[in-house]
Design a protein around this motif. Structure first.
Motif, PDB file in Angstrom:
ATOM      1  N   GLY A 119     111.702  30.479  -4.319  1.00 36.67           N
ATOM      2  CA  GLY A 119     110.500  29.698  -4.550  1.00 36.67           C
ATOM      3  C   GLY A 119     109.990  28.972  -3.320  1.00 36.67           C
ATOM      4  O   GLY A 119     108.789  28.705  -3.206  1.00 36.67           O
ATOM      5  N   CYS A 120     110.872  28.641  -2.398  1.00 38.92           N
ATOM      6  CA  CYS A 120     110.485  27.876  -1.201  1.00 38.92           C
ATOM      7  C   CYS A 120     110.306  28.748   0.038  1.00 38.92           C
ATOM      8  O   CYS A 120     110.177  28.223   1.147  1.00 38.92           O
ATOM      9  CB  CYS A 120     111.536  26.805  -0.908  1.00 38.92           C
ATOM     10  SG  CYS A 120     111.443  25.393  -2.017  1.00 38.92           S
ATOM     11  N   THR A 121     110.293  30.057  -0.128  1.00 40.47           N
ATOM     12  CA  THR A 121     110.236  30.953   1.025  1.00 40.47           C
ATOM     13  C   THR A 121     108.991  30.733   1.869  1.00 40.47           C
ATOM     14  O   THR A 121     109.065  30.629   3.108  1.00 40.47           O
ATOM     15  CB  THR A 121     110.326  32.419   0.568  1.00 40.47           C
ATOM     16  OG1 THR A 121     111.609  32.642  -0.031  1.00 40.47           O
ATOM     17  CG2 THR A 121     110.146  33.360   1.740  1.00 40.47           C
ATOM     18  N   GLU A 122     107.822  30.664   1.251  1.00 36.18           N
ATOM     19  CA  GLU A 122     106.586  30.473   2.033  1.00 36.18           C
ATOM     20  C   GLU A 122     106.633  29.170   2.814  1.00 36.18           C
ATOM     21  O   GLU A 122     106.185  29.116   3.974  1.00 36.18           O
ATOM     22  CB  GLU A 122     105.354  30.488   1.112  1.00 36.18           C
ATOM     23  CG  GLU A 122     104.894  31.874   0.706  1.00 36.18           C
ATOM     24  CD  GLU A 122     105.742  32.503  -0.394  1.00 36.18           C
ATOM     25  OE1 GLU A 122     105.618  33.717  -0.639  1.00 36.18           O
ATOM     26  OE2 GLU A 122     106.547  31.772  -1.023  1.00 36.18           O
ATOM     27  N   TYR A 123     107.172  28.128   2.207  1.00 39.74           N
ATOM     28  CA  TYR A 123     107.253  26.838   2.891  1.00 39.74           C
ATOM     29  C   TYR A 123     108.095  26.943   4.152  1.00 39.74           C
ATOM     30  O   TYR A 123     107.678  26.512   5.243  1.00 39.74           O
ATOM     31  CB  TYR A 123     107.832  25.789   1.944  1.00 39.74           C
ATOM     32  CG  TYR A 123     108.172  24.473   2.618  1.00 39.74           C
ATOM     33  CD1 TYR A 123     107.197  23.527   2.877  1.00 39.74           C
ATOM     34  CD2 TYR A 123     109.487  24.191   3.007  1.00 39.74           C
ATOM     35  CE1 TYR A 123     107.499  22.326   3.502  1.00 39.74           C
ATOM     36  CE2 TYR A 123     109.801  22.993   3.626  1.00 39.74           C
ATOM     37  CZ  TYR A 123     108.813  22.058   3.878  1.00 39.74           C
ATOM     38  OH  TYR A 123     109.131  20.879   4.500  1.00 39.74           O
ATOM     39  N   PHE A 124     109.299  27.490   4.032  1.00 41.05           N
ATOM     40  CA  PHE A 124     110.187  27.577   5.185  1.00 41.05           C
ATOM     41  C   PHE A 124     109.604  28.465   6.283  1.00 41.05           C
ATOM     42  O   PHE A 124     109.684  28.132   7.471  1.00 41.05           O
ATOM     43  CB  PHE A 124     111.555  28.124   4.757  1.00 41.05           C
ATOM     44  CG  PHE A 124     112.508  27.078   4.273  1.00 41.05           C
ATOM     45  CD1 PHE A 124     113.369  26.428   5.147  1.00 41.05           C
ATOM     46  CD2 PHE A 124     112.560  26.740   2.936  1.00 41.05           C
ATOM     47  CE1 PHE A 124     114.250  25.473   4.701  1.00 41.05           C
ATOM     48  CE2 PHE A 124     113.440  25.776   2.475  1.00 41.05           C
ATOM     49  CZ  PHE A 124     114.285  25.139   3.370  1.00 41.05           C
ATOM     50  N   VAL A 125     109.036  29.584   5.895  1.00 37.63           N
ATOM     51  CA  VAL A 125     108.461  30.488   6.890  1.00 37.63           C
ATOM     52  C   VAL A 125     107.272  29.829   7.583  1.00 37.63           C
ATOM     53  O   VAL A 125     107.124  29.908   8.818  1.00 37.63           O
ATOM     54  CB  VAL A 125     108.067  31.829   6.234  1.00 37.63           C
ATOM     55  CG1 VAL A 125     107.279  32.700   7.216  1.00 37.63           C
ATOM     56  CG2 VAL A 125     109.317  32.573   5.760  1.00 37.63           C
ATOM     57  N   ALA A 126     106.420  29.162   6.821  1.00 34.65           N
ATOM     58  CA  ALA A 126     105.290  28.463   7.433  1.00 34.65           C
ATOM     59  C   ALA A 126     105.765  27.378   8.392  1.00 34.65           C
ATOM     60  O   ALA A 126     105.214  27.206   9.486  1.00 34.65           O
ATOM     61  CB  ALA A 126     104.407  27.848   6.344  1.00 34.65           C
TER      62      ALA A 126
END
Length: 282
Positions: free
Chosen positions: A35-42
């Motif tokens: 669920g937090c993948t986009e956050y970490f990558v960004a």
């Protein structure tokens, strides 16, 4: 900075890393990690100013990140490795004895990118505040980021820290809340309903930003950039980021059941079938 298509490719590979790591040892927390993948990558491929090598634990003259809900270590380890902090091949050692990639991040193994041990929920905001104040004292104009689960907000220490940050004008801090509405025992509304998280932070003297599509890369970047634009104005910033636990894998998405459960062989194959291999598996 990395362009949008490349960021999305990194997300796909990160999700592959997550399910493979957890499957390999039949242990770990895939739901919140996905669920937090986009956050970490960004954060690590677009927003933060940092130096991966050589890794400086003190983080002077660079942006810092602190993971408070340390059980989502799979996404953290994947993104750190793909950002160059340590070899990608080391992901194969996740949760194995006497390795640096323990189930909850620790510091005594000396894993580059990890600045605090985390997993005891509620503590990360206090650490982030301390780091942010240290930067102010050192005349370092870089920012401090932290991430918290919405279930974690049921910990009282969070609100002591929130009150302190506002009272002391810690305006170089951006704390993001992963608002997926799920925790280990069920939905947050069923376990302990919190009402409006944004209203609570605002009542404690914080400025807030709302990301309603926390699994959409463009929305995440726009929200984090808005948060960054609000720094330096006398208030800490809380980002309320709505995500789906298990995002990216259809049978894992939107349920607390995959909070801390590993996929079996058949489920792994199904998950990987939905996730393009873009950077090469470890």
């Amino acid at each position: 900075m990395t362009d949008l298509k490349d960021l999305q490719k990194i997300c796909s590979q990160t999700r592959r890393d997550i399910v493979r790591m957890v499957h390999a040892v039949q242990s770990g927390h895939p739901g919140g990690s996905l669920g937090c993948t986009e956050y970490f990558v960004a954060l690590y491929h677009h927003m933060m100013d940092y130096k991966a090598q050589p890794f400086d634990p003190d983080g002077k003259n660079e942006d810092l990140f602190f993971l408070s809900n340390g059980h989502i270590s799979p996404v953290y380890y994947s993104v750190l490795s793909r950002a160059g902090f340590f070899p990608v091949e080391e992901l194969a050692t996740f949760r194995k004895l006497n390795t640096r990639l323990q189930g909850h991040p620790t510091t005594h193994e000396g894993l580059p990118g990890i600045r605090i041990a985390s997993g005891s929920l509620g503590q990360g905001m206090s650490v982030a505040i301390g780091a942010a104040l240290s930067k102010k004292l050192a005349k370092d104009d870089h920012l401090v980021y932290s991430l918290h689960g919405d279930g974690e907000l049921q910990e009282g220490q969070i609100w002591e820290a929130a009150m302190y940050a506002a009272a002391n004008k810690v305006d170089n801090l951006i704390s993001t809340i992963d608002a997926n509405g799920q925790q280990i025992d069920g939905s947050t509304d069923d376990v302990l309903a919190m009402g409006s998280i944004a209203a609570k932070f605002e009542a404690f003297g914080w400025d807030t930003v709302h990301i309603r599509k926390g699994n959409d890369m463009e929305a995440v970047i726009a929200g984090l950039e808005e948060a960054r634009s609000k720094t330096g104005k006398g208030k800490p910033i809380a980002v309320i980021m709505e995500t789906a636990m298990g995002a990216g894998v259809d049978f894992m998405a939107g349920t607390h059941k995959w909070h801390g459960i590993a996929p079996n062989d058949e489920q792994l194959a199904a998950a990987l079938g939905q996730l393009e291999e873009t950077l090469g598996d470890y």
